[in-house]
Design an enzyme around this catalytic site. Sequence first.
Site, short mmCIF file in Angstrom:
data_model
loop_
_atom_site.label_atom_id
_atom_site.label_comp_id
_atom_site.label_asym_id
_atom_site.label_seq_id
_atom_site.Cartn_x
_atom_site.Cartn_y
_atom_site.Cartn_z
N HIS A 247 -4.77 1.61 7.32
CA HIS A 247 -3.43 2.18 7.43
C HIS A 247 -3.23 3.30 6.41
O HIS A 247 -2.72 4.37 6.73
CB HIS A 247 -2.41 1.04 7.24
N GLU A 248 -3.68 3.06 5.16
CA GLU A 248 -3.48 4.06 4.09
C GLU A 248 -4.40 5.28 4.30
O GLU A 248 -3.99 6.41 4.05
CB GLU A 248 -3.72 3.45 2.71
N GLN B 90 3.02 10.09 1.12
CA GLN B 90 4.32 9.40 1.25
C GLN B 90 5.27 9.75 0.11
O GLN B 90 6.47 9.50 0.20
CB GLN B 90 4.12 7.89 1.31
N GLY C 129 0.84 -1.20 0.00
CA GLY C 129 0.00 0.00 0.00
C GLY C 129 0.87 1.25 0.00
O GLY C 129 2.01 1.22 0.47
N HIS D 41 -2.89 7.57 6.64
CA HIS D 41 -1.85 8.42 6.03
C HIS D 41 -2.42 9.73 5.50
O HIS D 41 -1.82 10.78 5.69
CB HIS D 41 -1.17 7.69 4.87
N CYS E 38 5.64 0.08 7.37
CA CYS E 38 5.29 1.22 6.52
C CYS E 38 6.50 1.58 5.67
O CYS E 38 7.63 1.59 6.18
CB CYS E 38 4.91 2.40 7.43
N LEU E 39 6.25 1.88 4.38
CA LEU E 39 7.37 2.23 3.50
C LEU E 39 8.06 3.51 3.96
O LEU E 39 9.21 3.75 3.61
CB LEU E 39 6.89 2.37 2.06
#
Length: 177
Positions: free
Chosen positions: A137-138, A51, A46, A141, A95-96
Amino acid sequence: MAIRNILYHPDPRLKKSCEIVAEVDDDVRALMTDMLETMYDAPGIGLAAPQIGVLRRVIVMDCAKSEDEEPQPYCMANPEITWSSDELSVYEEGCLSIPEEFSDVERPAAVRVRYLDENGAEHEIDCEGLLATCVQHEIDHINGKLFIDYLGPMKRQMITGRMKKRKKERAKSTASA
Ligand code: NI
């Protein structure tokens, strides 16, 4: 199409609530394409627009379990949770934007999400399992929230401290390269 740079925590852009997409136009479609490419390249399941430094309400996901499974890409503009289950589930999240850090996070086990797809068509889908965790989660963000915000202050500070150190080391190694 282009792979974009992923921002690392801590970064003020990861703490911002993002702007609503007024219309899913070619710009938004190009953003979604770049985001999918960036996510697959990372690799991750994701990615949210902030991000990569774009403060708009756009997320992409693909929770296909293995490389043998057909890809299941989702592109969402203005995703919104319209229902959450009382039942909770715990997943170890990463998380990226916070590489190498993983922690258990408890969230509703199932959610219903309303969003616009890459053609601007409205959908409402039920998500469970990994997809339910990923979409929450996204969506966090685009509201300026990270998974570490669910952890206690001690644990959060430890992770942030390690991230700051790694950012410094990374900056040093690119400067000397
Ligand atoms: Ni993330």
